[in-house]
Design an enzyme around this catalytic site. Structure first.
Site, PDB file in Angstrom:
ATOM      1  N   ASN A  79       0.837  -1.197   0.000  1.00 41.66           N
ATOM      2  CA  ASN A  79       0.000   0.000   0.000  1.00 41.66           C
ATOM      3  C   ASN A  79       0.872   1.248   0.000  1.00 41.66           C
ATOM      4  O   ASN A  79       1.839   1.298  -0.768  1.00 41.66           O
ATOM      5  CB  ASN A  79      -1.071  -0.015   1.099  1.00 41.66           C
ATOM      6  CG  ASN A  79      -0.571  -0.067   2.508  1.00 41.66           C
ATOM      7  OD1 ASN A  79      -0.082  -1.094   2.969  1.00 41.66           O
ATOM      8  ND2 ASN A  79      -0.714   1.019   3.240  1.00 41.66           N
ATOM      9  N   ASP A  80       0.568   2.240   0.778  1.00 37.97           N
ATOM     10  CA  ASP A  80       1.072   3.604   0.630  1.00 37.97           C
ATOM     11  C   ASP A  80       2.528   3.705   0.170  1.00 37.97           C
ATOM     12  O   ASP A  80       3.413   3.086   0.769  1.00 37.97           O
ATOM     13  CB  ASP A  80       0.981   4.340   1.962  1.00 37.97           C
ATOM     14  CG  ASP A  80      -0.372   4.205   2.622  1.00 37.97           C
ATOM     15  OD1 ASP A  80      -1.223   3.479   2.112  1.00 37.97           O
ATOM     16  OD2 ASP A  80      -0.565   4.839   3.669  1.00 37.97           O
ATOM     17  N   PRO A  81       2.802   4.548  -0.838  1.00 34.19           N
ATOM     18  CA  PRO A  81       4.194   4.917  -1.107  1.00 34.19           C
ATOM     19  C   PRO A  81       4.699   5.798   0.025  1.00 34.19           C
ATOM     20  O   PRO A  81       4.037   6.750   0.423  1.00 34.19           O
ATOM     21  CB  PRO A  81       4.110   5.697  -2.427  1.00 34.19           C
ATOM     22  CG  PRO A  81       2.722   6.229  -2.473  1.00 34.19           C
ATOM     23  CD  PRO A  81       1.865   5.235  -1.748  1.00 34.19           C
TER      24      PRO A  81
END
Length: 571
Positions: free
Chosen positions: A61-63
């Site tokens: 998920n999130d960069p």
């Protein structure tokens, strides 16, 4: 009640129903303890992307904290090394010279200390003077509080930054004075002004979204400001905030600490309530440390969005190597068939985009990075091709399952445009009502991507033009409702309005098609929509690409260039 007010009321009721834990809402990550550590297995690659970043398998998920350092691009991202659902999260780390081809390294950060023993969540990187990068990230401590920590490279001379060290002075920022310890996360890149480093941490106070501001002279001792940088009522938790300057006099990016004339600021937040993200453009006063959005930018879910589709938890960074600001976002893959039993991989990082301020000063523009063009292969060119009502014709000669398509449509007349109803404030609902097969005056027209030969499956990306009291309204849709024969999958109709002048009678569309993702840019990046789709028939060599028109007005393809795309080296 109009659509926007209905949505606001619905979300507020939902939010109130979710209140728990002494009036606070816990972090929104869905936990599957029985699936978090299932062993890796061989999976079908039917929907695996070719040039969008994905790990070989498991949850992503999130960069986190992307940055450019000593000629190398660094992508950190939330990753579960043990399963294809959220859990066991570490900061995975890959490096690249072009943001297209990637080499994996060992995880940069993983739970190992009391201040992050229950999780290493999202954060950002800052390049300090002397070319010294530092990471700020959210750790979950033994009391399950969300606290902010820092990590530094073990060896600054290593351009790959393979090893990171957590100083013993962590945590450096903790929730105090009644702050919600379960909604206090995702520190931004820091900026320098008036003798202090400053950063924002996302949070929530009751139902008000908060961007708490912190100051430090030495990047070690941080003090909370009396007032937040900005806040907004009834917007809930502000996840993954991002705050940065943009130039009002050109496309060049700005380093995060730049202030002065010809500079506006962007505040982006990811709303936990809606699972979409929104940004405002405005003015930052470094003396009061207050940010005030322009009256053209609304806070909350009636405001501007980077992307009107499957796009969340984005992060930008300043690319000093090419003097540009790069935007990175994440598209969840929670409904992929490969996740039915927690096998395979989940989520992708979207193609990095260059982002800059539109000449109107009222919105941002986005475009895929130039380096993506190095993957282009066979090319097809079409020009001056008329498309009459009910027509669709195939764009042949490319691999339609993995392609880059750039087309400019020319409208013969605007006279037959349908009348726009001012109550149509929700573009997504309007797209659901007036889909690609519903005849209009000007449109729907566009592309049928990832289409099966007989159109049992297809993902249309299209425009529809309406006549309003002042000018025209352009709707852009990426409609996944017909994208797969698997009816149990989530197949939304995504849409946004396009703020474009039709004086020249032209509309452009670029779509990056990559097996299970269609990433589209309307009107040279004014409106962007990403769809995740999982066709069963339109795969590999059985995928087709068509141009279509279901409007009564003839539409002409002035120019269409399409390329087969090679796969990036991503491992």
């Amino acid at each position: 009640m109009d659509a926007s007010k209905f949505l606001s009321c619905f979300l507020l009721v939902w939010f109130l129903c979710m209140v728990c834990n002494n009036g606070f809402v816990k972090a929104s990550h869905k936990v599957h303890p029985e699936l978090q550590s299932m062993p890796a297995v061989e999976v079908k690659q039917l929907h695996r992307t070719g040039f969008h970043f994905q790990p070989p398998m498991h949850w992503i998920n999130d960069p986190n904290g992307p940055m450019y350092y000593k000629g190398v691009y660094h992508l950190f991202y939330q990753y579960n090394p043990k399963g294809a659902v959220w859990g066991n999260i570490v900061w995975a780390h890959s490096v690249s010279k072009d943001m297209i081809n990637w080499k994996p390294l060992d995880p940069a950060i993983y739970p190992s200390k009391p201040f992050d023993i229950n999780g290493c969540w999202s954060g950002s990187a800052t390049i300090l003077p002397g070319e010294k990068p530092i990471i700020l990230y959210t750790g979950i401590d033994p009391q399950n509080r969300q606290v902010q920590n820092q990590a530094v490279p073990a060896n600054y001379s290593d351009p790959y930054l393979r090893e990171w060290v957590k100083p013993d002075n962590n945590p450096i920022i903790v929730p105090v004075g009644g702050m919600n310890a379960s909604a206090f996360r995702d520190p931004t890149t820091a900026w320098w002004s008036n003798g202090h480093w400053k950063l924002v941490v996302g949070s929530r106070r009751k139902h008000r979204g908060m961007a708490y501001l912190y100051r430090s002279r030495d990047f070690v001792h941080w003090v909370k400001a009396q007032h937040p940088l900005h806040s907004s009522a009834n917007t809930g938790m502000w996840e993954c905030p991002d705050f940065y300057p943009v130039s009002s006099s050109g496309k060049s990016g700005l380093e995060t600490s730049v202030l002065g004339q010809n500079v506006k600021h962007v505040l982006k937040v990811s709303l936990d309530l809606t699972r979409y993200e929104y940004y405002t453009l405005g003015t930052y006063d470094p003396r009061s440390d207050r940010y005030v959005p322009d009256n053209t930018s609304a806070d909350g879910w009636s405001g501007l969005r980077y992307d009107y589709g499957n796009f969340y938890a984005s992060k930008t960074f300043f690319d000093a190597g090419k003097n540009r600001r790069i935007l990175w976002g994440w598209a969840n893959e929670s409904d992929t068939p490969n996740n039915d039993t927690s096998k395979g991989w989940a989520g992708i990082q979207l193609i990095p985009r260059t982002v800059w301020l539109d000449t109107s000063g009222k919105q941002l523009l986005q475009w895929p990075i130039k380096e993506l063009e190095t993957l282009r292969g066979e090319k097809v060119h079409i020009s001056n091709q008329q498309i009459k009502q009910g027509d669709h014709f195939e764009v042949k000669g490319i691999t339609a399952a993995q392609a880059d398509v750039d087309v400019t449509f020319r409208l013969s007349s605007l006279d037959t445009a349908e009348q726009f109803d001012p109550s149509w404030v929700d573009a997504q609902a309007l797209c659901g009502q007036k889909g690609s097969t519903v005849q209009g005056g000007i449109g729907p027209f566009g592309l049928l991507t990832l289409a099966s030969e007989n159109l049992e499956e297809y993902t249309p990306v299209f425009f529809r033009v309406f006549k309003a009291s002042e000018g025209h309204v352009v709707l852009m849709c990426s409609d996944a409702r017909s994208s797969s024969l698997r009816r149990e999958l989530y197949r939304p109709s995504f849409a946004g309005f396009v703020n474009v002048n039709l004086a020249d009678g032209k509309l452009s569309l670029r779509s990056l098609i990559d097996h299970s993702v269609v990433e589209s840019f309307g009107a040279q990046g004014k409106t962007c929509i990403t769809s995740r789709v999982y066709p069963t028939l339109a795969v590999f060599q059985d995928a087709h690409l068509y141009a279509f028109n279901n409007g009564s007005e003839i539409v002409t393809i002035e120019n269409l260039n399409a390329w087969s795309m090679k796969s990036g080296q991503i491992s």
